[in-house]
Design a protein around this motif. Structure first.
Motif, short mmCIF file in Angstrom:
data_model
loop_
_atom_site.label_atom_id
_atom_site.label_comp_id
_atom_site.label_asym_id
_atom_site.label_seq_id
_atom_site.Cartn_x
_atom_site.Cartn_y
_atom_site.Cartn_z
N VAL A 174 0.86 -1.19 0.00
CA VAL A 174 0.00 0.00 0.00
C VAL A 174 0.89 1.24 0.00
O VAL A 174 2.08 1.16 0.33
CB VAL A 174 -0.94 0.05 1.24
CG1 VAL A 174 -2.06 -0.96 1.14
CG2 VAL A 174 -0.16 -0.13 2.52
N LYS A 175 0.31 2.38 -0.34
CA LYS A 175 1.05 3.64 -0.29
C LYS A 175 0.88 4.34 1.05
O LYS A 175 1.74 5.10 1.48
CB LYS A 175 0.61 4.56 -1.44
CG LYS A 175 1.03 4.05 -2.81
CD LYS A 175 0.67 5.04 -3.89
CE LYS A 175 1.15 4.53 -5.25
NZ LYS A 175 0.79 5.47 -6.35
N GLU A 176 -0.27 4.09 1.68
CA GLU A 176 -0.56 4.69 2.99
C GLU A 176 -0.79 3.58 3.99
O GLU A 176 -1.58 2.65 3.73
CB GLU A 176 -1.81 5.57 2.90
CG GLU A 176 -1.67 6.79 2.02
CD GLU A 176 -0.80 7.87 2.67
OE1 GLU A 176 -0.74 7.90 3.92
OE2 GLU A 176 -0.18 8.64 1.93
N ASN A 205 -2.49 3.44 6.62
CA ASN A 205 -3.89 3.33 7.04
C ASN A 205 -4.72 2.47 6.11
O ASN A 205 -5.82 2.04 6.46
CB ASN A 205 -4.53 4.72 7.14
CG ASN A 205 -4.01 5.49 8.35
OD1 ASN A 205 -3.91 4.96 9.44
ND2 ASN A 205 -3.67 6.75 8.14
N SER A 206 -4.20 2.24 4.91
CA SER A 206 -4.95 1.46 3.92
C SER A 206 -4.83 -0.04 4.14
O SER A 206 -5.58 -0.81 3.53
CB SER A 206 -4.45 1.79 2.50
OG SER A 206 -4.58 3.16 2.24
N TRP A 207 -3.87 -0.46 4.98
CA TRP A 207 -3.66 -1.90 5.18
C TRP A 207 -4.52 -2.37 6.34
O TRP A 207 -4.44 -1.86 7.45
CB TRP A 207 -2.19 -2.19 5.43
CG TRP A 207 -1.88 -3.65 5.36
CD1 TRP A 207 -1.59 -4.49 6.40
CD2 TRP A 207 -1.86 -4.47 4.19
NE1 TRP A 207 -1.38 -5.76 5.95
CE2 TRP A 207 -1.54 -5.78 4.58
CE3 TRP A 207 -2.08 -4.20 2.82
CZ2 TRP A 207 -1.44 -6.84 3.67
CZ3 TRP A 207 -1.97 -5.26 1.93
CH2 TRP A 207 -1.66 -6.55 2.34
N PHE A 208 -5.34 -3.40 6.09
CA PHE A 208 -6.31 -3.85 7.07
C PHE A 208 -5.73 -4.77 8.14
O PHE A 208 -6.12 -4.74 9.30
CB PHE A 208 -7.47 -4.58 6.35
CG PHE A 208 -8.57 -5.02 7.26
CD1 PHE A 208 -9.48 -4.10 7.78
CD2 PHE A 208 -8.70 -6.35 7.62
CE1 PHE A 208 -10.49 -4.50 8.62
CE2 PHE A 208 -9.72 -6.76 8.47
CZ PHE A 208 -10.61 -5.83 8.97
N LYS A 254 -4.51 0.65 14.18
CA LYS A 254 -5.64 1.40 14.73
C LYS A 254 -6.09 0.90 16.09
O LYS A 254 -6.77 1.61 16.83
CB LYS A 254 -6.80 1.36 13.74
CG LYS A 254 -6.48 2.07 12.42
CD LYS A 254 -7.57 1.88 11.38
CE LYS A 254 -7.18 2.52 10.06
NZ LYS A 254 -8.15 2.25 8.99
N GLN A 271 6.66 7.72 7.89
CA GLN A 271 6.26 7.48 6.50
C GLN A 271 6.75 8.60 5.59
O GLN A 271 7.21 8.35 4.48
CB GLN A 271 4.74 7.35 6.41
CG GLN A 271 4.27 7.02 5.00
CD GLN A 271 2.82 6.56 4.96
OE1 GLN A 271 2.44 5.64 5.66
NE2 GLN A 271 2.03 7.20 4.14
#
Length: 198
Positions: free
Chosen positions: A144-146, A148-151, A156, A184
């Protein structure tokens, strides 16, 4: 040898060019098996699962806590035997996941590289850096690039699951987020962590 009430960075990779996870259900099943085998012996502080490898930050529970769960453990008197019992729990977990994975995908042989890697966390600075490293791993490997996009990560959930530790290491939730974002943005800093952390 694993020690009680000690933090460890634990990681492993798929054997050869294989993947540990081919679809979402594999991640869910891995976590289910993980909790089944390892929750009785570790607290999982931070984690990240990626298609071909994973990273975990765990704290081994106290001898008393482990003994309260396993009658067999209570009969082991020597420290070496008790430490081997902890390692066996990890081996049982990897074996259980591999057997199920092989059955579903009609494959044979080992899925993980033999002998999972473990590195003792020796101080607070290392602990803090390791949490950042684990959470940013999907960006490092280009999934992913961010971040936060990886689940499949504790990014979190960590502050709520371990509020005292989060406050100790990052002061507050805002600083926790800023620390991750800074790593990042200044990605060269993040990549330098790899030589120190694994």
């Amino acid at each position: 040898m694993l020690h009680f009430e000690t933090y460890y960075h634990i990681y492993n990779h798929a054997n050869g060019d294989d993947n540990l996870f081919r679809e979402a259900e594999n991640y869910n099943f891995f976590l289910k098996k993980y909790h089944q085998h390892l929750d009785p012996v570790v607290e999982t502080i931070a984690w990240c699962l990626m298609p071909n490898h994973f990273h975990l930050l765990v704290k081994i529970k106290s001898e008393e806590a482990v003994a309260s769960t396993f009658l067999k453990f209570q009969t082991l008197e020597k420290f070496e035997q008790r430490s081997a019992f902890l390692s066996k729990q990890f081996s049982n977990f990897f074996s259980s996941y591999t057997q199920s994975f092989n059955k579903v995908y009609k494959r044979r042989g080992s899925l993980f590289i033999k002998n999972f890697k473990r590195k003792e966390v020796t101080d607070e600075a290392y602990l803090r850096s390791l949490i950042l490293y684990i959470h940013l791993n999907p960006v490092k490997h280009g999934f992913v690039k961010e971040m936060n996009s990886w689940f499949w990560t504790s990014l979190k959930t960590f502050p709520d699951a371990y509020p005292d530790l989060a406050k100790q290491l990052f002061t507050n939730f805002e600083q926790y987020n800023i620390s991750h974002q800074n790593k990042q943005i200044y990605f060269e800093e993040y990549t330098k962590l790899e030589n120190d952390l694994i």
